[in-house]
Design a protein around this motif. Structure first.
Motif, PDB file in Angstrom:
ATOM      1  N   UNK A 103       9.084  31.426  62.233  1.00 38.23           N
ATOM      2  CA  UNK A 103       9.743  32.717  61.984  1.00 38.23           C
ATOM      3  C   UNK A 103      11.113  32.501  61.352  1.00 38.23           C
ATOM      4  N   UNK A 104      11.811  31.443  61.793  1.00 41.54           N
ATOM      5  CA  UNK A 104      13.128  31.162  61.194  1.00 41.54           C
ATOM      6  C   UNK A 104      12.976  30.737  59.734  1.00 41.54           C
ATOM      7  N   UNK A 105      12.026  29.840  59.488  1.00 44.87           N
ATOM      8  CA  UNK A 105      11.813  29.354  58.129  1.00 44.87           C
ATOM      9  C   UNK A 105      11.474  30.493  57.177  1.00 44.87           C
ATOM     10  N   UNK A 106      10.599  31.360  57.603  1.00 48.03           N
ATOM     11  CA  UNK A 106      10.144  32.445  56.734  1.00 48.03           C
ATOM     12  C   UNK A 106      11.242  33.455  56.407  1.00 48.03           C
ATOM     13  N   UNK A 107      12.247  33.525  57.278  1.00 48.23           N
ATOM     14  CA  UNK A 107      13.363  34.457  57.069  1.00 48.23           C
ATOM     15  C   UNK A 107      14.017  34.221  55.703  1.00 48.23           C
ATOM     16  N   UNK A 108      13.999  32.950  55.288  1.00 49.28           N
ATOM     17  CA  UNK A 108      14.624  32.581  54.021  1.00 49.28           C
ATOM     18  C   UNK A 108      13.968  33.314  52.849  1.00 49.28           C
ATOM     19  N   UNK A 109      12.669  33.553  52.951  1.00 52.58           N
ATOM     20  CA  UNK A 109      11.943  34.141  51.823  1.00 52.58           C
ATOM     21  C   UNK A 109      11.743  35.651  51.942  1.00 52.58           C
ATOM     22  N   UNK A 110      11.902  36.150  53.185  1.00 54.25           N
ATOM     23  CA  UNK A 110      11.534  37.548  53.450  1.00 54.25           C
ATOM     24  C   UNK A 110      12.255  38.559  52.556  1.00 54.25           C
TER      25      UNK A 110
END
Ligand code: NAI
Length: 253
Positions: A190-197
């Motif tokens: 979830x943290x990693x994906x925040x970068x692309x959201x």
């Protein structure tokens, strides 16, 4: 069974890399003290550990709360002993130019990522020093070594985690304490994906980013957990003050 008769305390164990680390430690015979600010995630981690025949207990813990941290570490020591701590809990912030990051975001990210790691080391060190043995793994990032554009506050905190880890290694080595950091590239959590959201086409942006990794893909949380487990274990008995980059070659390409 590298962790037989050993207890490992993990922060942010309710999700992603923390959960994968809990499972890795349990698979290798260790008792897991899983902590997280998220009770649901933490409880699910304990259930997942038990489902593979491992042993774990959950304590709700916000790593920014020094008093609570001390109390949970004290309880863990009293009930299970304590051999190692993984200061994994961390948060990110949406990509933004430095001047657009709000003070509130700055304070929150520094509080969790820096104060949280400080609180963890401060709580565990007296016990480790007294027994002449202990392993600390702090979770840094590629941003511990690289300056990531639009991630300057996150980079600030992860650089701090790395140098704090070196200082602990230098300070407590003679007391039998090893301190290392694991520094992952992108991991799909979830943290990693925040970068692309916040991007207009997150899937396209992710596919492009993935191509920049020489190994052609992002890491699985389990691959970061393997690196953490290695540094916690006796196999790393002469490694301290090290930042182990786990990035599929991103930083050398
Ligand atoms: P995640 O979002 O899946 O897990 C983070 C966990 O920390 C969550 O369970 C969350 O509830 C917990 N947490 C957040 N604030 C907390 C607090 N104040 N007190 C206690 N627990 C708290 O994220 P992920 O990816 O597993 O992150 C773990 C660590 O890995 C973080 O330190 C992160 O900075 C680092 N990391 C992650 C990368 C990625 O691409 N996912 C890359 C490099 C480093």
């Amino acid at each position: 069974m590298r962790f037989e008769d050993r207890t490992v305390f993990i922060t942010g164990a309710g999700s992603g890399i923390g959960r994968a680390t809990a499972l890795r430690v349990a698979e290798d015979g260790g008792f897991v003290v899983a902590t997280d600010v998220d009770e649901t995630g933490g409880t699910e981690t304990v259930e997942a550990v038990e489902a593979i025949g491992g042993e774990a207990v959950f304590h709700e813990l916000d790593v920014t709360d020094a008093e609570a941290f001390d109390a949970v570490v004290e309880t863990a020591i009293g009930e299970h002993g304590l051999d190692a701590i993984v200061n994994n809990a961390g948060i990110g912030h949406s990509p933004a130019d430095t001047e657009d990051v709000t003070e509130e975001t700055f304070e929150r990210v520094v509080d969790v990522n820096v104060r949280g790691v400080w609180n963890g080391c401060r709580a565990a060190l007296p016990h480790f020093r007294a027994r002449g043995d202990g392993a600390i793994v702090n979770v840094g990032s590629l941003a511990s070594f690289l300056g990531l554009p639009k991630q300057s506050v996150y980079s600030l905190t992860k650089g701090a985690v790395m140098n704090f880890t070196r200082a602990i290694a230098a300070e407590a080595g003679r007391d039998g304490v090893r301190a290392n950091a694991v520094c992952p590239g992108f991991v799909e959590t979830s943290l990693g994906n925040m970068h692309f959201e916040s991007m207009s086409n997150p899937e396209k942006a992710k596919a492009q980013a993935e191509k920049q990794y020489p190994l052609g893909r992002f890491a699985e949380p389990e691959e970061i957990a393997d690196a953490i487990a290695f540094l916690l274990s006796e196999e790393a008995s002469f490694i301290t003050g090290h930042g182990l980059v786990v990035d599929g070659g991103y930083s050398v390409s």
